[in-house]
Every structure is written in C-alpha cells, then in structure tokens.
Design a protein around this motif. Sequence first.
Motif, PDB file in Angstrom:
ATOM      1  N   UNK A  58       0.859  -1.186   0.000  1.00 23.88           N
ATOM      2  CA  UNK A  58       0.000   0.000   0.000  1.00 23.88           C
ATOM      3  C   UNK A  58       0.892   1.231   0.000  1.00 23.88           C
ATOM      4  N   UNK A  59       0.711   2.086  -0.978  1.00 20.25           N
ATOM      5  CA  UNK A  59       1.466   3.330  -1.081  1.00 20.25           C
ATOM      6  C   UNK A  59       0.552   4.468  -0.671  1.00 20.25           C
ATOM      7  N   UNK A  60       0.872   5.077   0.485  1.00 22.95           N
ATOM      8  CA  UNK A  60       0.023   6.124   1.019  1.00 22.95           C
ATOM      9  C   UNK A  60       0.562   7.517   0.746  1.00 22.95           C
ATOM     10  N   UNK A  61      -0.147   8.494   1.281  1.00 19.31           N
ATOM     11  CA  UNK A  61       0.254   9.885   1.117  1.00 19.31           C
ATOM     12  C   UNK A  61       1.590  10.131   1.800  1.00 19.31           C
ATOM     13  N   UNK A  62       2.376  11.006   1.197  1.00 20.80           N
ATOM     14  CA  UNK A  62       3.666  11.345   1.787  1.00 20.80           C
ATOM     15  C   UNK A  62       4.722  10.278   1.632  1.00 20.80           C
ATOM     16  N   UNK A  63       4.479   9.311   0.741  1.00 22.16           N
ATOM     17  CA  UNK A  63       5.491   8.285   0.490  1.00 22.16           C
ATOM     18  C   UNK A  63       5.548   7.186   1.526  1.00 22.16           C
ATOM     19  N   UNK A  64       4.476   6.983   2.280  1.00 27.51           N
ATOM     20  CA  UNK A  64       4.434   5.911   3.278  1.00 27.51           C
ATOM     21  C   UNK A  64       4.062   4.594   2.601  1.00 27.51           C
ATOM     22  N   UNK A  65       4.841   3.550   2.858  1.00 22.65           N
ATOM     23  CA  UNK A  65       4.619   2.244   2.238  1.00 22.65           C
ATOM     24  C   UNK A  65       4.309   1.220   3.328  1.00 22.65           C
ATOM     25  N   UNK A  66       3.249   0.454   3.093  1.00 18.49           N
ATOM     26  CA  UNK A  66       2.874  -0.615   4.018  1.00 18.49           C
ATOM     27  C   UNK A  66       2.727  -1.927   3.262  1.00 18.49           C
ATOM     28  N   UNK A  67       2.943  -3.029   3.988  1.00 20.88           N
ATOM     29  CA  UNK A  67       2.659  -4.338   3.410  1.00 20.88           C
ATOM     30  C   UNK A  67       1.157  -4.465   3.219  1.00 20.88           C
ATOM     31  N   UNK A  68       0.735  -4.960   2.058  1.00 19.93           N
ATOM     32  CA  UNK A  68      -0.679  -5.029   1.740  1.00 19.93           C
ATOM     33  C   UNK A  68      -1.370  -6.227   2.357  1.00 19.93           C
ATOM     34  N   UNK A  69      -2.659  -6.075   2.596  1.00 22.13           N
ATOM     35  CA  UNK A  69      -3.442  -7.173   3.161  1.00 22.13           C
ATOM     36  C   UNK A  69      -3.494  -8.373   2.220  1.00 22.13           C
ATOM     37  N   UNK A  70      -3.433  -8.118   0.924  1.00 16.79           N
ATOM     38  CA  UNK A  70      -3.490  -9.243  -0.008  1.00 16.79           C
ATOM     39  C   UNK A  70      -2.250 -10.113   0.122  1.00 16.79           C
ATOM     40  N   UNK A  71      -1.102  -9.512   0.445  1.00 19.18           N
ATOM     41  CA  UNK A  71       0.106 -10.295   0.668  1.00 19.18           C
ATOM     42  C   UNK A  71      -0.096 -11.220   1.855  1.00 19.18           C
ATOM     43  N   UNK A  72      -0.650 -10.680   2.945  1.00 18.20           N
ATOM     44  CA  UNK A  72      -0.943 -11.496   4.128  1.00 18.20           C
ATOM     45  C   UNK A  72      -1.941 -12.599   3.770  1.00 18.20           C
ATOM     46  N   UNK A  73      -2.961 -12.249   2.992  1.00 19.74           N
ATOM     47  CA  UNK A  73      -3.987 -13.216   2.608  1.00 19.74           C
ATOM     48  C   UNK A  73      -3.392 -14.376   1.815  1.00 19.74           C
ATOM     49  N   UNK A  74      -2.581 -14.071   0.822  1.00 21.32           N
ATOM     50  CA  UNK A  74      -2.008 -15.111  -0.023  1.00 21.32           C
ATOM     51  C   UNK A  74      -1.064 -16.011   0.755  1.00 21.32           C
ATOM     52  N   UNK A  75      -0.252 -15.400   1.610  1.00 17.14           N
ATOM     53  CA  UNK A  75       0.713 -16.176   2.388  1.00 17.14           C
ATOM     54  C   UNK A  75      -0.003 -17.131   3.339  1.00 17.14           C
ATOM     55  N   UNK A  76      -1.020 -16.640   4.037  1.00 25.56           N
ATOM     56  CA  UNK A  76      -1.706 -17.474   5.015  1.00 25.56           C
ATOM     57  C   UNK A  76      -2.610 -18.507   4.356  1.00 25.56           C
ATOM     58  N   UNK A  77      -3.193 -18.155   3.226  1.00 22.17           N
ATOM     59  CA  UNK A  77      -4.090 -19.092   2.556  1.00 22.17           C
ATOM     60  C   UNK A  77      -3.345 -20.287   2.000  1.00 22.17           C
ATOM     61  N   UNK A  78      -2.120 -20.077   1.569  1.00 21.79           N
ATOM     62  CA  UNK A  78      -1.353 -21.126   0.914  1.00 21.79           C
ATOM     63  C   UNK A  78      -0.107 -21.542   1.687  1.00 21.79           C
ATOM     64  N   UNK A  79      -0.021 -21.149   2.937  1.00 25.80           N
ATOM     65  CA  UNK A  79       1.178 -21.433   3.714  1.00 25.80           C
ATOM     66  C   UNK A  79       1.363 -22.931   3.928  1.00 25.80           C
ATOM     67  N   UNK A  80       2.585 -23.432   3.741  1.00 21.91           N
ATOM     68  CA  UNK A  80       2.839 -24.854   4.002  1.00 21.91           C
ATOM     69  C   UNK A  80       2.720 -25.207   5.481  1.00 21.91           C
TER      70      UNK A  80
END
Length: 246
Positions: A58-80
């Motif tokens: 997620x790229x927010x105002x002022x150049x703030x970058x966060x890990x996206x929820x979809x990344x968390x979703x994909x990792x947890x959904x398919x985690x070994x």
Amino acid sequence: MANSASGDSVVDRVVRVIEAFPEGATSLQLTELADRAGLPLSSAHRLVRQLSEHRLLDLGAGGTVRLGLRLWELVNRNSPTLALRQAAMPFMEDIQQVLNQNVNLAVLDGWEALFVERLSRRGSVANRARIAGRMPVHISSAGLALMSHQPRELQAEYLEQFEDPSGKVTADVVRHFLAEAGQQGYAQLAGVVDPDTWGIAVPVMNGKRRTVAALGVVVPLAEMRLQALVPALQTAARGIGRQLGE
C-alpha cells in the motif's frame, strides 16, 4: 525476467523490497525502503507502485509504504505451515491452560528455527520467540529438538559449517547438545536467551516418523519441572503427529 543495470532480476528486486520491512515495522517511508533494499529511489518507487496495483503493498500519502493485506492473505491461505498450525493449536492451548506460560511451535529452515505459532498470556515469562521470527539452532531448545532428529548427514553438514558469532559456543558443544537431545527425546536450554527462563522442546513427527516441527515451552527457571513437562509435551507432540498423518 528483465535485469537491471546491476544484473539483478525484477524478482530479486521485488524480494528485496518486501524483505526490507524489519520485524515489527508496519510502515516505512519510501526513501528508507529504497535505502534498506539497496535500490535507487526511482526503481523502488516504480516497484512499489506496481506492487500496490496488485494490493501487495500500500502506497500512502507522503510516500508511506505498508505491506498489503493481499500479501498477508495469499501467504496465510497457501502457507505450508497452515495444516501444521491447525493440527497443533488445540494441543498448544491445552498445554498453555495447564502451565499458564509460553508455548511455541517451530520448524527447521536452514540452520535456524522458524517459529510459526506462539501462545502466551499476561504474566508469563519473557519469550524472545516471535511468530515468523527466527533463532539459530544452537540457542533455541526448539532448534536443538529439530536438528537432533534430522538425518545424520544433515547434522554433519550443520556442524561442519557451524560458527557462533559470539565465540562462546563451539561445534563440539553443539554436537554434545544434539546427541543428548537425540538420546533423551527432548532438548532443554537454561538461561541462554534470557537468564531467568528455561526452554524445553520435543520433536513432532508425522506418520512416516519424519520430524516436521518442534513443540516447546518457555518457563521460569525457578519453576523447572522436567518430570511433569516432558511427558505432557511428548503426549501433545504425538497427538499433533496423528492429526498430520503422512
């Protein structure tokens, strides 16, 4: 995959961007992210923008970058580790109810114990293990429990390359720890990570008798009760193994 002028691929750069987030950090400024990833600011901005279009960042105002929820979703959904965590959770909850202390679940990744689940309560002793955190094998009871039940060839490879950055532990000492843990069926370390705690861990084996995880507890040093703790952990580990099957 196209390479940059430095020769690294787009995949390499994407991985460096995602890995740039330190443990516990929910956001970074774009300039800091570029610096931590070792990328020019323009390259980092382009990658972040592209990844944000897929909701991986997620790229927010002022150049703030966060890990996206979809990344968390994909990792947890398919985690070994998903099946492992689901199988282990009821047993971990039972142990925590009895001890009222920390309970950990770890897997072996390279020469480190990677913690995939942890339960703790207010008032429990300090526990440096964090979910998705790592510890070197030789300073973790979970790591020793895991390595002590690996094939001898892997143990030999580990010991051959072993080096303790502090210089306090030698390969011979670790060899002794592994032999002891293998013989006893559990590993224990007192006051290594924290001077007031004791870590005890047992291997979790699947239906093929392959060690796939370690189940451990961290308890106050003054309340050490091996005769009670080890059988409880081993019973839980067998239960987890039955749930996992092969």
